[in-house]
Design an enzyme around this catalytic site. Structure first.
Site, short mmCIF file in Angstrom:
data_model
loop_
_atom_site.label_atom_id
_atom_site.label_comp_id
_atom_site.label_asym_id
_atom_site.label_seq_id
_atom_site.Cartn_x
_atom_site.Cartn_y
_atom_site.Cartn_z
N ASP A 92 0.85 -1.17 0.00
CA ASP A 92 0.00 0.00 0.00
C ASP A 92 0.90 1.23 0.00
O ASP A 92 2.12 1.11 0.05
CB ASP A 92 -0.96 -0.02 1.21
N ASP A 267 -8.06 -7.56 0.71
CA ASP A 267 -7.07 -7.74 1.80
C ASP A 267 -7.76 -7.39 3.11
O ASP A 267 -8.61 -6.47 3.13
CB ASP A 267 -5.85 -6.84 1.59
#
Ligand SMILES: O=c1[nH]cnc2cc3nc(NCc4cccs4)[nH]c3cc12
Length: 373
Positions: A92, A267
């Site tokens: 991320d 996720d």
């Protein structure tokens, strides 16, 4: 060197069965990415994560940039070598965790300045620096820097954050140029719970040559029906030929509903975090192994599971390990939960392949509703 590519193999309504090809391997979609925050999926060996069915894991840029540092990971050969996970990794941007973990955060047009939650030292994250860090880590799939607001939020704030995220999308995409062939970058759709702002964000990102698009700004406190409504709102405006990634989601029910609405990647920390807190995810719903009712229950969690962790030990043993606060409790229950999430994803993929996702969804929900007999 294999390039990055995505193929849809079958559809069932808006749900898609697909494959993402990367230089480090194929990702079967819909896919669940176990979260490997600090270069480890907590309490699991990497080969175990793979054996339980995961094709890709997530790494957190915020944590790794603070410790051990992106340049240090690069000097040590990159994240794949560092943790001995030779398969795909998505990282991320770090922005979300800056806003939820760091202290003294200052956000401006150019980026965000913050102090480390570890030692208070000051850092700056811009779209360019975030992509540079993700490149130093060696991530196969990288995320643009964005601004994600918790919900509920005022429409004017949602609009401002969505527009800033679009400007940061352009800068992130430009900063990504020149990274090795085969790596990918995803944009992130924002817009909160405002359908018109969601569509505006999706349309703008669709024209920016990203390899995939994430739907962000959800699973941040809104009811499930709002999350699902926003997915239905943006789905028609997301390029069908590119993967869609719903960030931070979610429970098994969230995943089932969102995959049915066209999401390809997920996720969530839930399976790993719950495993460390005595909770097992199973076909019968969640089971809290701390509960005394398990003390002499010789049954395994699920004798019919394809995954060994759900078949191998008695509930009585797992209850004992939890009560005794043994490390093995968290290790086994983390493996149980990663196994269950991957079983669910495999079931969703099979159901789409056979055109029976609606029936599968009802069967799975009935199992959760029946509960643990
Ligand atoms: O828009 C987003 N942008 C970048 N990262 C995210 C991560 C996200 N994680 C959740 N939900 C799971 C959560 C984890 C911790 C607090 S909420 N929602 C999320 C949204 C975003």
């Amino acid at each position: 060197m294999t390039a990055f590519s995505f193929r849809v193999r079958a559809t069932d309504g808006t749900a898609r069965l697909g494959e993402i090809a990367t230089p480090r391997g194929v990702i079967r979609t819909p896919a669940f990415m176990p979260v490997g925050t600090q270069a480890t999926v907590k309490a699991m060996y990497p080969e175990q994560v793979r054996a339980l069915g995961a094709d890709i894991i997530l790494g957190n840029t915020y944590h790794l940039m603070l410790r051990p540092g992106a340049e240090r990971v690069a000097r040590l050969g990159g994240l794949h070598t560092f943790m001995d996970w030779p398969h795909p990794i998505l990282t991320d941007s770090g922005g979300f965790q800056v806003m939820s973990l760091a202290s003294l955060r200052k956000l401006d047009e150019d980026g965000v300045t913050f102090r480390s939650h570890l030692d208070g030292s000051e850092y700056r994250l811009t779209p360019e620096r975030s992509i540079e860090i993700q490149g130093l880590l060696g991530a196969d799939i990288q995320m643009q820097l964005d601004e994600c607001l918790k919900l509920p939020a005022a429409r004017e704030d949602i609009a401002r954050a969505m527009e800033l995220s679009l400007r940061w999308a352009e800068r992130s995409r430009r900063a990504f140029e020149g990274q090795p062939e085969g790596r990918a970058i995803f944009g992130i759709v924002q817009g909160g719970d405002q359908p018109d702002l969601r569509v505006e964000s999706a349309k703008a990102l669709a024209g920016m040559d990203f390899h995939g698009l994430a739907v962000g700004g959800l699973a941040v406190g809104e009811p499930q029906e709002v999350m699902l409504a926003m997915i239905e709102t943006v789905e028609p405006h997301l390029p069908a030929a590119k993967p869609r990634y719903l960030m931070g989601v979610g429970t098994p029910d969230d995943i089932l509903e969102a995959a049915s609405r066209g999401i390809d990647m997920f996720d969530c920390v839930m399976p790993t975090r719950a495993g460390r807190h005595a909770t097992a995810f199973t076909r019968f719903g969640k089971i809290n192994l701390r509960n005394a009712r398990h003390a002499e229950d010789t049954r395994p969690l699920d004798p019919d599971s394809p995954s060994e962790p759900l078949r191998r030990w008695s509930r009585a043993y797992l209850h004992h390990l939890v009560r005794a606060e043994e490390m093995l409790a968290g290790m086994i229950l983390t493996a149980v939960n990663i196994a269950y999430y991957q079983e669910l994803m495999a079931g969703i993929r099979s159901a789409i392949a056979e055109g029976r996702l609606a029936a599968f969804r009802e069967e799975v929900k009935a199992g959760w509703a029946r509960g643990d007999l």
